[in-house]
Enzyme design. Structure first.
Site, PDB file in Angstrom:
ATOM      1  N   SER A  45      27.918  52.667 -30.362  1.00 31.42           N
ATOM      2  CA  SER A  45      29.226  53.126 -29.901  1.00 31.42           C
ATOM      3  C   SER A  45      30.263  52.018 -29.834  1.00 31.42           C
ATOM      4  CB  SER A  45      29.092  53.785 -28.523  1.00 31.42           C
ATOM      5  OG  SER A  45      28.519  52.892 -27.585  1.00 31.42           O
ATOM      6  N   GLY A  82      25.173  55.636 -28.942  1.00 35.12           N
ATOM      7  CA  GLY A  82      23.880  55.766 -28.299  1.00 35.12           C
ATOM      8  C   GLY A  82      22.731  55.181 -29.076  1.00 35.12           C
ATOM      9  N   ASN A 110      22.340  48.994 -26.440  1.00 34.57           N
ATOM     10  CA  ASN A 110      21.641  50.095 -25.781  1.00 34.57           C
ATOM     11  C   ASN A 110      20.187  49.745 -25.463  1.00 34.57           C
ATOM     12  OD1 ASN A 110      23.736  52.121 -25.609  1.00 34.57           O
ATOM     13  ND2 ASN A 110      23.608  52.268 -27.833  1.00 34.57           N
ATOM     14  N   ASP A 191      34.993  53.185 -18.244  1.00 37.01           N
ATOM     15  CA  ASP A 191      33.571  52.958 -17.954  1.00 37.01           C
ATOM     16  C   ASP A 191      33.221  51.480 -17.841  1.00 37.01           C
ATOM     17  OD1 ASP A 191      33.504  52.042 -20.589  1.00 37.01           O
ATOM     18  OD2 ASP A 191      32.379  53.746 -21.356  1.00 37.01           O
ATOM     19  N   HIS A 194      32.899  50.007 -22.820  1.00 36.99           N
ATOM     20  CA  HIS A 194      33.356  50.197 -24.200  1.00 36.99           C
ATOM     21  C   HIS A 194      34.782  49.685 -24.365  1.00 36.99           C
ATOM     22  CE1 HIS A 194      30.099  53.222 -23.882  1.00 36.99           C
ATOM     23  NE2 HIS A 194      29.896  52.905 -25.153  1.00 36.99           N
TER      24      HIS A 194
END
Length: 223
Positions: A45, A82, A110, A191, A194
């Site tokens: 991502s 993801g 991740n 968040d 990102h």
């Protein structure tokens, strides 16, 4: 007045098509010939453009920056939100086509967020790099750092992966993909993980010299 709608004769049609073609070539020079190199960004991502407009994602901003520098290269977004290094390895062959000249590998964030064993991450990054290099594809590893809340032992095992693999397989290294962006709230989405469009712009500016080196190495290897 209706004469302007009369059918064109064959000579007039040919002249019209010729003039139209010249106009299109002048207006859209990139359409006249394909790019010399194809660069695929194999990532998660962070490079795919999570919650961003398509034109704000890393591959698209990188494409614009390279175009402005006069590089003849097509940048392909092969990011999947993801994705882990295991996911990237499993889709490697169909995400990176046979016509690919160079790859930026941006995977591993991740893995760390999920606390996956660094041994697994290392194995996957090494296998991805090995397979690409065996195909004659030049590789730039965009490194990642482990979150410090996982403890020093995890970080000590995770952080050196990218440099070690790059050295072992004659790949280029950009040590930390989020350099200058991580933990800066002005450069990240709400968040906190990102990058936003401005954050991506910083990443592109920082990594651009290394990408330029990758393209030069690719041209050299192609002869």
């Amino acid at each position: 007045m209706w004469r302007i709608f009369q059918p064109l004769g064959s000579d007039r049609v040919n002249r019209f098509l010729f003039v139209l073609g010249v106009f299109l070539l002048a207006a859209f020079p990139g359409a006249a010939q394909a790019a010399d190199l194809k660069l695929v960004v194999l990532g998660d991502s962070l490079s795919a453009g999570y919650q961003l407009a398509p034109e704000d994602a890393f591959p698209e901003q990188l494409q614009k920056a390279l175009d402005e520098k006069g590089h003849s290269v097509e940048v392909v977004n092969a990011g999947v939100s993801g994705d882990t290094t295991s996911g990237g390895l499993s889709r490697l062959d169909w995400s990176v086509g046979a016509d690919t000249d160079a790859v930026i590998v941006e995977l591993g964030a991740n893995d760390a967020l999920r606390g996956i064993s660094p041994e697994i991450t290392r194995k996957n990054i090494e296998e991805i790099t090995r397979r690409l290099r065996e195909r004659g594809v030049e590789v730039l590893l965009a490194g990642m750092l482990a979150p410090r809340n996982l403890g020093p032992e995890y970080a000590d095992a995770f952080d050196p992966i990218y440099a070690d693999v790059a050295n072992a397989h004659d790949a280029l290294l950009y040590p930390f993909f989020l350099e200058g962006v991580a933990l800066d709230q002005d450069l990240n989405l709400s968040d906190g993980m990102h990058p936003n469009a401005a954050g991506v712009a910083v990443i592109v500016e920082n990594i651009l010299p290394k990408v330029t080196e990758l393209l030069a190495k690719t041209k050299s290897s192609k002869g």
